[in-house]
Motif scaffolding. Structure first.
Motif, PDB file in Angstrom:
ATOM      1  N   LEU A  42       0.811  -1.217   0.000  1.00 48.82           N
ATOM      2  CA  LEU A  42       0.000   0.000   0.000  1.00 48.82           C
ATOM      3  C   LEU A  42       0.846   1.269   0.000  1.00 48.82           C
ATOM      4  N   GLN A  43       2.112   1.152   0.328  1.00 53.02           N
ATOM      5  CA  GLN A  43       2.979   2.333   0.344  1.00 53.02           C
ATOM      6  C   GLN A  43       3.508   2.689  -1.042  1.00 53.02           C
ATOM      7  N   THR A  44       3.213   1.871  -2.036  1.00 56.50           N
ATOM      8  CA  THR A  44       3.759   2.096  -3.379  1.00 56.50           C
ATOM      9  C   THR A  44       2.662   2.371  -4.413  1.00 56.50           C
ATOM     10  N   LEU A  45       1.537   2.896  -3.959  1.00 59.56           N
ATOM     11  CA  LEU A  45       0.409   3.123  -4.855  1.00 59.56           C
ATOM     12  C   LEU A  45       0.567   4.425  -5.638  1.00 59.56           C
ATOM     13  N   PRO A  46      -0.205   4.584  -6.724  1.00 56.37           N
ATOM     14  CA  PRO A  46      -0.163   5.841  -7.479  1.00 56.37           C
ATOM     15  C   PRO A  46      -0.526   7.037  -6.604  1.00 56.37           C
ATOM     16  N   GLY A  47      -0.046   8.208  -6.999  1.00 62.60           N
ATOM     17  CA  GLY A  47      -0.257   9.423  -6.210  1.00 62.60           C
ATOM     18  C   GLY A  47      -1.699   9.865  -6.115  1.00 62.60           C
ATOM     19  N   SER A  48      -2.562   9.318  -6.961  1.00 61.84           N
ATOM     20  CA  SER A  48      -3.983   9.678  -6.891  1.00 61.84           C
ATOM     21  C   SER A  48      -4.682   9.042  -5.698  1.00 61.84           C
ATOM     22  N   GLU A  50      -4.595   7.801  -1.464  1.00 63.42           N
ATOM     23  CA  GLU A  50      -3.997   7.951  -0.150  1.00 63.42           C
ATOM     24  C   GLU A  50      -4.372   6.753   0.714  1.00 63.42           C
ATOM     25  N   VAL A  51      -3.469   6.387   1.612  1.00 66.44           N
ATOM     26  CA  VAL A  51      -3.702   5.258   2.507  1.00 66.44           C
ATOM     27  C   VAL A  51      -4.217   5.793   3.837  1.00 66.44           C
ATOM     28  N   VAL A  52      -5.289   5.186   4.331  1.00 66.14           N
ATOM     29  CA  VAL A  52      -5.940   5.626   5.556  1.00 66.14           C
ATOM     30  C   VAL A  52      -6.030   4.439   6.516  1.00 66.14           C
ATOM     31  N   GLN A  53      -5.699   4.664   7.770  1.00 69.62           N
ATOM     32  CA  GLN A  53      -5.903   3.636   8.785  1.00 69.62           C
ATOM     33  C   GLN A  53      -7.279   3.845   9.401  1.00 69.62           C
ATOM     34  N   SER A  63      -0.492  -7.404  16.402  1.00 68.22           N
ATOM     35  CA  SER A  63      -1.022  -6.051  16.239  1.00 68.22           C
ATOM     36  C   SER A  63      -1.035  -5.719  14.757  1.00 68.22           C
ATOM     37  N   TYR A  64      -2.200  -5.320  14.263  1.00 64.89           N
ATOM     38  CA  TYR A  64      -2.342  -5.052  12.836  1.00 64.89           C
ATOM     39  C   TYR A  64      -3.031  -3.708  12.613  1.00 64.89           C
ATOM     40  N   PRO A  65      -2.431  -2.813  11.840  1.00 63.98           N
ATOM     41  CA  PRO A  65      -3.165  -1.627  11.401  1.00 63.98           C
ATOM     42  C   PRO A  65      -4.147  -2.032  10.299  1.00 63.98           C
ATOM     43  N   LEU A  66      -5.375  -1.605  10.422  1.00 61.72           N
ATOM     44  CA  LEU A  66      -6.382  -1.893   9.407  1.00 61.72           C
ATOM     45  C   LEU A  66      -6.384  -0.734   8.415  1.00 61.72           C
ATOM     46  N   LEU A  67      -6.052  -1.033   7.165  1.00 59.42           N
ATOM     47  CA  LEU A  67      -5.758   0.000   6.183  1.00 59.42           C
ATOM     48  C   LEU A  67      -6.652  -0.098   4.958  1.00 59.42           C
ATOM     49  N   LEU A  68      -6.908   1.054   4.361  1.00 60.80           N
ATOM     50  CA  LEU A  68      -7.590   1.126   3.077  1.00 60.80           C
ATOM     51  C   LEU A  68      -6.923   2.190   2.217  1.00 60.80           C
ATOM     52  N   ALA A  69      -7.207   2.131   0.938  1.00 67.06           N
ATOM     53  CA  ALA A  69      -6.757   3.165   0.003  1.00 67.06           C
ATOM     54  C   ALA A  69      -7.984   3.856  -0.564  1.00 67.06           C
ATOM     55  N   MET A  70      -7.890   5.188  -0.694  1.00 67.22           N
ATOM     56  CA  MET A  70      -9.029   5.930  -1.218  1.00 67.22           C
ATOM     57  C   MET A  70      -8.546   7.068  -2.114  1.00 67.22           C
ATOM     58  N   SER A  71      -9.463   7.569  -2.905  1.00 68.48           N
ATOM     59  CA  SER A  71      -9.125   8.666  -3.812  1.00 68.48           C
ATOM     60  C   SER A  71      -8.630   9.869  -3.023  1.00 68.48           C
ATOM     61  N   ARG A  72      -7.493  10.394  -3.435  1.00 67.37           N
ATOM     62  CA  ARG A  72      -6.912  11.537  -2.720  1.00 67.37           C
ATOM     63  C   ARG A  72      -7.731  12.808  -2.968  1.00 67.37           C
TER      64      ARG A  72
END
Length: 306
Positions: A42-48, A50-53, A63-72
């Protein structure tokens, strides 16, 4: 055919208690890394994007961060789509298909659609190639009543706080041979019920929400995936996983009423995809590609028919 002694944990006819759940958990071994496979990806996604916890999953040892990617550049004037994977952590192409879509196709929807993509809802299950979470609860029966476990509650609370109007939701799953060999027997044992083996479909299919099935939407996904891999035929009774076939590769099933992830929103277009990774006719790459093809077809159909 049924059998009384079908699982190494539990007593036939008696639901599990804390002891049986602990014994089951002790059998689960970490086999892959959520941090490497999902968090780092998730840290290497296109600039459009953003990763949100949206949450944090904690236990004594993990311990796990629950993450998603969404339109910036979120545009309230645009329709919104939700893609979820890894609700059942063992269903690999759901996770990697979602990540592949983010890398290869998310950019295509800039200015057309707001995206929310949750690639791995159940990281503990992903690491252990397990259907359930660490407490032997099924995440895909927990998206109700505010969320019955942390994995579902965290996502439900995040979505509720935003209050977005969703046009489409695609929940990416697999049906595997291990469903028949491990997970269905475990479920029957956990609940103190008789285990009746079921036939595993050979091929891709979708489960549309019976509350709002949208047949043309489901058929569009099948048509797209048929270019990638084979579509599951009905069994001798005209069913797939016990559900009557509606059209090639399409069945209806309950979603919201049973707490399935595909019913967590009011999205007009919603489905659960089912890839069959154990077929000799499919490769892991084809399974990932099939999930991506289903997502793209679903988004394009929804945009064209909203």
């Amino acid at each position: 055919m049924t059998t009384a002694h079908f699982y190494p944990i539990g007593t036939p006819g008696h639901a599990w208690g804390d002891g049986e759940r602990a014994a089951w958990r002790a059998r689960q071994v970490q086999q892959r890394s959520y941090a490497r496979d999902v968090v780092e990806a998730l840290q290497t996604l296109p600039g459009s994007l953003e990763v949100v916890q949206y949450g944090q999953l904690e236990s004594i040892t993990d311990s796990y961060p629950l993450l998603l990617a969404m339109s910036r550049d979120w545009d309230p004037a645009l329709p919104t789509a939700l893609v979820t994977g890894g609700v059942h952590g063992y269903e690999t192409s759901g996770v990697h298909g979602a990540l592949q879509f983010l890398r290869g196709h998310a950019q295509d929807y800039v200015g057309r659609l707001n995206l929310i993509v949750v690639p791995c809802v159940c990281p503990w299950g992903y690491e252990r190639i397990q259907r359930w979470n660490r407490d032997a609860f099924d995440p895909n029966r927990s998206f109700r009543d505010g969320g019955l476990i942390v994995e579902s509650a965290s996502l439900m609370n995040w979505l509720a706080a935003r209050d977005d109007t969703l046009l489409v939701h695609l929940d990416l799953h697999e049906t595997t041979d291990s469903d028949a060999d491990e997970f269905d027997p475990a479920l029957a044992s956990r609940d103190g019920k008789v285990w009746t083996p079921e036939t595993i479909p050979d091929g891709f299919y979708v489960i549309g929400n019976s509350e709002n099935p949208e047949p043309a939407f489901q058929q569009a996904l099948i048509a797209a995936v048929a270019q990638i891999t084979h579509i599951a035929p009905a069994d001798a009774q005209g069913n797939l996983v016990g559900l009557p076939l509606q059209s090639p590769g399409v069945v209806w099933g309950e979603s919201r009423s049973i707490g399935a992830c595909a019913g967590v929103t009011d999205a007009r277009f919603a489905t659960t995809t089912e890839v069959y990774p154990d077929s000799p006719r499919s490769t892991p790459a084809q399974c990932n590609d099939a999930q991506v093809a289903a997502v793209v077809a679903g988004l394009e159909f929804a945009l064209a028919n909203r």
